[in-house]
Design a protein around this motif. Structure first.
Motif, PDB file in Angstrom:
ATOM      1  N   GLU A 123       2.217  -7.574   5.806  1.00 18.95           N
ATOM      2  CA  GLU A 123       2.733  -8.846   6.308  1.00 18.95           C
ATOM      3  C   GLU A 123       1.667  -9.654   7.036  1.00 18.95           C
ATOM      4  O   GLU A 123       1.750 -10.883   7.096  1.00 18.95           O
ATOM      5  CB  GLU A 123       3.927  -8.583   7.231  1.00 18.95           C
ATOM      6  N   GLU A 124       0.673  -8.951   7.599  1.00 14.48           N
ATOM      7  CA  GLU A 124      -0.421  -9.606   8.320  1.00 14.48           C
ATOM      8  C   GLU A 124      -1.707  -8.840   8.079  1.00 14.48           C
ATOM      9  O   GLU A 124      -1.685  -7.615   7.950  1.00 14.48           O
ATOM     10  CB  GLU A 124      -0.144  -9.641   9.825  1.00 14.48           C
ATOM     11  N   ILE A 151       0.866  -1.181   0.000  1.00  9.25           N
ATOM     12  CA  ILE A 151       0.000   0.000   0.000  1.00  9.25           C
ATOM     13  C   ILE A 151       0.905   1.233   0.000  1.00  9.25           C
ATOM     14  O   ILE A 151       1.810   1.345   0.831  1.00  9.25           O
ATOM     15  CB  ILE A 151      -0.917   0.030   1.240  1.00  9.25           C
ATOM     16  N   MET A 152       0.663   2.145  -0.952  1.00  8.05           N
ATOM     17  CA  MET A 152       1.412   3.396  -0.995  1.00  8.05           C
ATOM     18  C   MET A 152       0.618   4.476  -0.258  1.00  8.05           C
ATOM     19  O   MET A 152      -0.582   4.631  -0.471  1.00  8.05           O
ATOM     20  CB  MET A 152       1.669   3.866  -2.423  1.00  8.05           C
ATOM     21  N   ILE A 153       1.304   5.200   0.598  1.00  8.07           N
ATOM     22  CA  ILE A 153       0.735   6.308   1.359  1.00  8.07           C
ATOM     23  C   ILE A 153       1.561   7.538   1.020  1.00  8.07           C
ATOM     24  O   ILE A 153       2.797   7.474   1.001  1.00  8.07           O
ATOM     25  CB  ILE A 153       0.807   6.005   2.871  1.00  8.07           C
ATOM     26  N   ALA A 191       4.065  -0.623  11.133  1.00  8.18           N
ATOM     27  CA  ALA A 191       2.898   0.248  11.054  1.00  8.18           C
ATOM     28  C   ALA A 191       1.648  -0.579  10.801  1.00  8.18           C
ATOM     29  O   ALA A 191       1.723  -1.756  10.442  1.00  8.18           O
ATOM     30  CB  ALA A 191       3.092   1.284   9.946  1.00  8.18           C
ATOM     31  N   SER A 192       0.511   0.078  10.957  1.00  2.00           N
ATOM     32  CA  SER A 192      -0.785  -0.567  10.765  1.00  2.00           C
ATOM     33  C   SER A 192      -1.733   0.425  10.110  1.00  2.00           C
ATOM     34  O   SER A 192      -1.644   1.629  10.350  1.00  2.00           O
ATOM     35  CB  SER A 192      -1.328  -1.009  12.125  1.00  2.00           C
ATOM     36  N   LYS A 236      -1.177  -4.873   8.667  1.00  2.00           N
ATOM     37  CA  LYS A 236       0.039  -4.611   9.437  1.00  2.00           C
ATOM     38  C   LYS A 236       1.252  -4.985   8.601  1.00  2.00           C
ATOM     39  O   LYS A 236       1.217  -5.955   7.847  1.00  2.00           O
ATOM     40  CB  LYS A 236       0.063  -5.448  10.721  1.00  2.00           C
ATOM     41  N   GLY A 237       2.317  -4.199   8.778  1.00  2.00           N
ATOM     42  CA  GLY A 237       3.522  -4.528   8.030  1.00  2.00           C
ATOM     43  C   GLY A 237       4.658  -3.587   8.341  1.00  2.00           C
ATOM     44  O   GLY A 237       4.659  -2.869   9.341  1.00  2.00           O
TER      45      GLY A 237
END
Length: 132
Positions: A116-117, A44-46, A64-65, A79-80
């Motif tokens: 990752e999760e 995901i790009m922020i 981060a989440s 989460k990752g």
């Protein structure tokens, strides 16, 4: 962990996500973000337009989440590990995207969250359960 098409569509369509980070000693920080979208099924790009504490937190603790404002459309927590990108392809994409929405924006970085999760945030007995 891989995001489904439905998850990615919901992220793309929601105009606000909540992005959580913490300091190296564990002090939490959560901010609303107006620019977040998947770039593939694992990332995901922020766009970092105004991040201060969040940016500093990620420099010291890249975990981060992210959760969507509209949890009914996408009842998941992602989460990752985040990477700060301040030049190159993804940074250029972030700048172009932000400026196409509001020309006065001057993004400082693109943040790439490697998912990752994934956990359910759906109310009920499955809340908090890791998605397989």
């Amino acid at each position: 962990m891989v995001m489904t098409e439905e998850m990615m569509d919901a992220i793309e369509k929601d105009n606000v996500v909540f992005f959580a980070t913490s300091t190296a000693d564990g002090t939490p920080n959560v901010v609303p973000i107006g620019f977040a979208r998947p770039i593939d099924n694992k990332t995901i790009m922020i766009v970092d337009n105004y991040m201060n504490k969040t940016h500093k937190n990620l420099e010291n603790n890249p975990k981060a989440s992210l959760v969507l404002r509209d949890a009914s459309a996408c009842p998941y927590q992602f989460k990752g590990t985040a990477e700060i990108i301040e030049e190159g392809k993804y940074f250029d994409e972030a700048v172009d995207w932000a400026k196409s929405v509001m020309s006065k924006l001057a993004p400082k970085a693109a943040i790439l969250l490697k998912v990752e999760e994934i956990y359910s945030v759906q109310p009920g007995p499955e809340a908090g359960k890791k998605v397989d």
